[in-house]
Design an enzyme around this catalytic site. Structure first.
Site, PDB file in Angstrom:
ATOM      1  N   GLU A   1      -6.381  -1.614  -4.484  1.00  0.00           N
ATOM      2  CA  GLU A   1      -5.656  -2.138  -3.320  1.00  0.00           C
ATOM      3  C   GLU A   1      -6.335  -1.745  -2.010  1.00  0.00           C
ATOM      4  O   GLU A   1      -5.690  -1.376  -1.041  1.00  0.00           O
ATOM      5  CB  GLU A   1      -4.174  -1.703  -3.358  1.00  0.00           C
ATOM      6  CG  GLU A   1      -3.458  -2.400  -4.504  1.00  0.00           C
ATOM      7  CD  GLU A   1      -1.958  -2.497  -4.317  1.00  0.00           C
ATOM      8  OE1 GLU A   1      -1.260  -2.334  -5.314  1.00  0.00           O
ATOM      9  OE2 GLU A   1      -1.478  -2.756  -3.185  1.00  0.00           O
TER      10      GLU A   1
ATOM     11  N   THR B   1     -10.269   0.082  -0.976  1.00  0.00           N
ATOM     12  CA  THR B   1     -10.806   1.445  -1.108  1.00  0.00           C
ATOM     13  C   THR B   1     -10.412   2.263   0.119  1.00  0.00           C
ATOM     14  O   THR B   1     -10.108   1.708   1.186  1.00  0.00           O
ATOM     15  CB  THR B   1     -12.340   1.434  -1.189  1.00  0.00           C
ATOM     16  OG1 THR B   1     -12.846   0.890   0.033  1.00  0.00           O
ATOM     17  CG2 THR B   1     -12.824   0.611  -2.386  1.00  0.00           C
TER      18      THR B   1
ATOM     19  N   ARG C   1       0.784  -1.236   0.000  1.00  0.00           N
ATOM     20  CA  ARG C   1       0.000   0.000   0.000  1.00  0.00           C
ATOM     21  C   ARG C   1       0.816   1.287   0.000  1.00  0.00           C
ATOM     22  O   ARG C   1       0.420   2.248  -0.656  1.00  0.00           O
ATOM     23  CB  ARG C   1      -0.974  -0.004   1.177  1.00  0.00           C
ATOM     24  CG  ARG C   1      -2.363  -0.371   0.753  1.00  0.00           C
ATOM     25  CD  ARG C   1      -3.327  -0.308   1.913  1.00  0.00           C
ATOM     26  NE  ARG C   1      -4.192  -1.475   1.864  1.00  0.00           N
ATOM     27  CZ  ARG C   1      -4.183  -2.461   2.752  1.00  0.00           C
ATOM     28  NH1 ARG C   1      -3.382  -2.413   3.797  1.00  0.00           N
ATOM     29  NH2 ARG C   1      -4.991  -3.469   2.606  1.00  0.00           N
TER      30      ARG C   1
END
Lengths: 259, 396, 383
Positions: free
Chosen positions: C363, C365, C242
């Site tokens: 990846e 929301t 992320r």
């Protein structure tokens, strides 16, 4: 194939300006870069090495700072680097430069091919490649835009001409100067950059290359720059006035002789 | 070496400002030079206190310098034709020869060159040395270089000029190196100094941002390549008298290690922008590729070729053969119409010698107006269509 | 601002910047217009040794952490989020193998991923399983020495362009989340095919399609780690990756800011460059502040994650939300600064605004990320 590539550190020419009032060069923000044509020469050398084996040695004549462009070349795939540096080389014209590079190359060992960019963007002379070939007494081809083959120690290539191109055979050892069309240079690799960082660069001074003091630097130069000035332009600068239609009308009248 | 007289130096820092290379700085009120110095001499000229000088061993003049006399031009011949630059060289060569009261010689190398030598005479040559040999059918640096070198050694001209073409810029450096003399590339102005007969060779450097004048004071000949389309050719005069001499080269000098297999003429872009009388050029101000449609329309209307600035070519709106400027072509048409071109110096050096320059640009401060004969400040997308209509209207 | 990078980290930035300026930016508009995968640019990136930044040296990588990946992605994101996504998705596909795969599996796949010879992809999402991963319907059944996969994955980045796919499938329905496992599927495996390329709002140069498994048979040893470990691997993978998405927001925001400031200095209205108007200045100032704050947060989060593999979730989610919401706002403001020109495809900012939207979606929301942060807070304050 053992290849030597000549590279030069130059100021980024597009940023160099001469102040017309003071006649001095404005150097603020002018970056030092590898001569763009030389990047293509390095790339072509690395590609030849990848295809045919051998080593690529980059060589540069310049102040100690020129080491940076040698490291750039190593980051892009060159194996060895040689810096030819001495205060006695300062002020060299192309004649003294080819003398110096020729001497240095003779000290560097054997080679099959020497590659140069077609010209440097600071001086734009395009004289070092051919002059160097003469010093080393090897055949050369200028403005090479494509290498088409390599067999029996002979390179076949295309030389860019003003009206087309010539297909040429060059027996090695020989020298090429390359134009931008020959390839798209790669970006340095991480491993290459790390190698470039730690590589020790061989440095040769005037004594190391057995240079005759009368043949190097300013004393060895056949030409001298006697004046540097900003280009002048002559425009009359007659700005037309009125509405767009009126301006167009005036312009067409003034251009009548040509239409 | 750069010498700094620390007694005289006042530490004003002007030299530091002037140095392009960052090679000089004022430390404790005195100028100090470092290893970046290239001995360019800018600081010496700028120092009002007179504290700086370049120490160079006085160079010895070539001993036979007085024996070198006359102007020699290398006349390029390729694919059955004399290159136009050769006539331009004879134009400037004639002027220099007349000033020095010396003969103008041309060297013509090639194969099957019927009548070409005669042409050179009509354009101003007093003598033409020609070698017409099948070994010269294709250009090779070595053979062309050998022969020119041999003729120069026999003739001993004070000046040798060649075109700054692909051929000239390739083999003239070989000749200069062989003769151990100086060569200046791509000159745009040439003059001979009255007092000492030194050739003042002026050329652009740093991509055209700077002009430099260069001399070759100690050795002869003084050699230069000259940018095509900058010098003016004379009007040919078929009544001019001149001598044509067949030079017999040593056969050993007709050998080349490099072999040319064939010489391929490439389709030139439909219109060769260096040859027309009118050029309509577009630049960044067109904003996109479609803008060249409009430029082509105007060019079609006035019977001109299409030119472009580097910005337009770099944006891939139009192909490189259209590029005018330092890194493109040098042009000198009668009429040059610049649309949406700001007038960066790199562009201007390639078109400033046009007879009449029209600039259309929406920025009133654009430097293109400084070289323009006529300027219109406005949106080219409004001005150009009206211009096309108006020209058509005038012609009925 | 100076983030005091090490010499090696600065090299990564310099190389990535050069690729971005010389290769990506000149081509991005055309790639976007033609919806064309940037094969050549990815080759350049491979040639520069950047595909192996996060892969240990014993598998042919550089041996860096997700922070080194972040440095490269920041530059690529500044150039084109689509190209950057193709690069990032390969890491996303490789992380499950690195995190949970066997030594043999790592030996087999990682050197080719590190050299960029092969690309990887990550396949979790399905028609009925997006934010709620428990809806997964793709199954894997052991049949002798082979696993047999059936089902369809949706919106898979790098689909058709990757050679190695890390796929989540249910191996035991009765166990819920603990019944999911991960497998390596190769592009040439029998019974594995791709759906048509999706038509997207932004990141059009990236490849997105369905993966279709119809009795797709793969060797037994393609199971990544143990059976039932699938969701844990997925969660760890996303935590690691992320910050890479977050930094794309930073790179993109920086690019939009650069365009907006450059334009505002040139554009003259009412006789002055519009940057001299306070209304514009304040917009630009806010954009600059938000970009820099995001950069600082993402860098810090990536370094935290690299150092604390057991405590990744909160930092990872926080930086993703903050930096990608910023990117949406900053790119929208850049279009506003450029006005009518900004809305035209001739200027790059409209593409930037279209590209920004996906960052808030894929990846995980940004709503799901806020859930994660909320849950982590709840846990922390319960201790």
């Amino acid at each position: 194939m053992n290849i030597i590539v000549c590279v030069k550190q130059v100021p980024d020419a597009k940023d160099v300006r001469l102040d017309p009032k003071t006649n001095t060069m404005a150097r603020e923000g002018v970056e030092s870069i590898m001569n763009p044509f030389d990047r293509h020469a390095v790339e072509e050398a690395v590609r030849l090495k990848e295809q045919h084996g051998g080593t690529v040695t980059v060589i540069s004549m310049g102040p100690p700072q020129a080491e940076a462009v040698l490291r750039d070349a190593v980051a892009c795939g060159a194996d060895e680097a040689v810096l030819v540096s001495d205060r006695a080389f300062a002020g060299a014209d192309t004649w003294a430069t080819t003398y110096t590079l020729g001497k240095a190359i003779n000290k560097t060992g054997s080679y099959d091919l020497i590659l140069c960019g077609k010209q440097a963007i600071d001086g734009d002379t395009a004289q070092v490649g051919p002059g160097l070939a003469k010093r080393l007494n090897i055949p050369y081809v200028s403005y090479v835009r494509k290498i088409t083959g390599f067999e029996n120690n002979v390179l076949t290539l295309h030389r860019l001409m003003d009206d087309g191109y010539d297909e040429i055979e060059l027996p090695l050892p020989g020298l090429l100067t390359v134009v931008k069309e020959i390839n798209v240079p790669r970006v340095p690799s991480l491993k290459g950059k790390m190698k470039a960082k730690s590589l020790s660069i061989k440095t040769l001074n005037a004594a190391d290359i057995d240079a005759n003091p009368d043949s190097i630097g300013l004393p060895g130069s056949t030409t001298q720059v006697v004046k540097v000035f900003a280009p002048e332009f002559k425009g009359e600068r007659a700005m037309l006035e009125g509405t767009v239609d009126e301006q167009v009308e005036q312009l067409v009248n003034k251009l009548q002789p040509y239409l | 070496m750069l010498r700094i007289d620390i007694e005289t130096c006042i530490g004003c820092g002007v030299c530091e400002e002037v140095c392009t290379f960052g090679a000089i700085e004022v430390v404790d009120s005195v100028a100090v030079v470092n290893e970046k110095c290239t001995l360019c001499g800018s600081c010496v000229d700028s120092c009002e206190a007179g504290a700086l000088s370049i120490e160079a061993k006085e160079k010895e003049l070539q001993t036979d310098i007085a024996e070198w006399s006359g102007i020699m031009v290398y006349a390029e011949f390729r694919h059955g034709k004399v290159a136009p630059v050769s006539y331009e060289l004879l134009g400037i060569g004639r002027r220099l020869a007349d000033q020095q009261k010396v003969p103008l010689t041309a060297v013509l190398l090639g194969s099957s060159m019927d009548g070409a030598a005669r042409e050179l005479v009509s354009y101003g040559a007093d003598t033409v040395f020609q070698v017409d040999d099948s070994a010269l059918e294709f250009f090779t640096d070595e053979i062309y270089g050998n022969i020119l070198e041999d003729i120069v050694r026999v003739q001993k001209p004070e000046v040798v000029l060649a075109g700054a073409t692909a051929i000239g810029r390739s083999f003239i450096p070989l000749v200069a190196t062989a003769l151990a003399t100086g060569l200046t590339a791509d000159c745009t102005q040439l003059a001979i100094r009255e007092e000492d007969g030194v050739l003042l060779q002026t050329r652009p450097a740093f991509g055209g941002n700077i002009m430099a004048t260069i001399e070759c004071p100690f050795t002869r000949p003084q050699m230069a390549t000259v940018r095509p389309r900058v010098m003016k050719a004379l009007m040919p005069d078929s009544d001019r008298k001149g001598e044509i001499i067949d030079f017999k080269p040593d056969p050993a000098r007709l050998q080349s290690r490099v072999k040319v297999l064939q010489s391929v003429l490439e389709e030139q872009d439909q219109v060769n922008i260096t040859e027309g009388d009118i050029i309509v050029a577009g630049g960044r101000g067109l904003d996109n590729e479609k803008g060249f449609e409009l430029i082509k329309q105007l060019a079609g209307t006035v019977g001109g070729a299409v030119g472009a600035s580097r910005a337009a070519v770099d944006s891939e709106w139009i192909a490189y053969p259209h590029q005018v400027g330092q890194t493109g072509k040098t042009v000198n048409p009668k009429l040059y119409i610049a649309c949406g071109i700001s007038g960066a110096i790199q562009h201007v050096v390639g078109m400033q010698s046009s007879e009449t320059i029209v600039a259309i640009n929406k920025d009133p401060d654009a430097p293109i107006f400084d070289v323009a004969t006529y300027g219109i400040v406005g949106d080219l997308y409004e001005v150009v269509p009206k211009l096309i209509d108006k020209i058509k209207e005038k012609r009925g | 601002m100076d983030y005091f990078l090490t010499e090696e980290q600065q090299m990564i930035v310099d190389i990535s910047r050069q690729i971005t300026d010389e290769k990506i930016i000149p081509q991005r508009a055309e790639l976007d217009e033609k919806e064309e995968f940037a094969t050549e640019i990815l080759k350049d990136i491979a040639q520069a040794d950047l595909f192996g930044l996060y892969i240990p040296e014993e598998y042919g990588g550089f041996g860096g952490s997700c922070f080194e990946v972040v440095l490269a992605l920041e530059q690529f994101g500044r150039g084109c989020v689509a190209v950057a996504t193709s690069f990032a998705a390969s890491a996303l596909g490789a992380y499950p193998i690195l995190l949970s795969g066997s030594e043999e599996m790592k030996q087999k796949y990682m050197p080719d991923v590190a050299s960029g010879k092969k690309r990887a992809a990550f396949a979790l999402t399905e028609a009925n399983a997006g934010s709620d991963a428990s809806g997964i319907q793709t199954t894997a059944v052991l049949d002798g020495d082979e696993w047999v996969l059936n089902g369809t994955k949706q919106w898979i980045t790098n689909a058709g362009e990757a050679q190695i796919y890390s796929v989540v499938a249910i191996t035991d329905k009765s166990k819920g989340a603990r019944g999911a496992s991960m497998f390596v599927v190769e592009d040439t495996d029998p019974g594995f095919s791709f759906g048509p390329k999706e038509k997207k709002m932004g990141i059009r140069a990236s490849a997105t399609c369905e993966l279709i498994f119809k009795d797709c048979r793969i060797p037994k040893d393609r199971l990544i780690g143990r059976q039932g470990l699938g969701f844990i691997t997925v969660m760890k993978t996303l935590d690691l990756s992320r910050p890479g998405i977050a930094i794309l927001g930073v790179g993109l925001g920086q690019a939009a800011l650069d365009e907006a400031v450059t334009y505002a200095k040139q554009r003259v209205q009412f006789g002055k460059p519009i940057i001299s108007f306070q209304a514009i200045q304040h917009m630009l100032a806010d954009m600059a502040i938000e970009v820099e704050a995001s950069r600082a947060l993402v860098y810090a989060a990536a370094k935290h994650i690299a150092a604390h593999p057991k405590d990744m979730s909160k930092a990872s989610s926080m930086c993703k939300v903050f930096a990608t919401d910023m990117a949406m706002k900053v790119t929208t403001d850049a279009v506003q600064v450029l006005g009518g020109y900004g809305y035209m495809r001739e200027y790059p900012v409209e593409k930037m605004m279209r590209d920004a939207k996906i960052l808030q979606i894929y990846e995980g929301t940004n709503q799901i990320q806020r859930n994660v942060v909320g849950q982590e807070l709840n846990k922390e304050y319960t201790k």
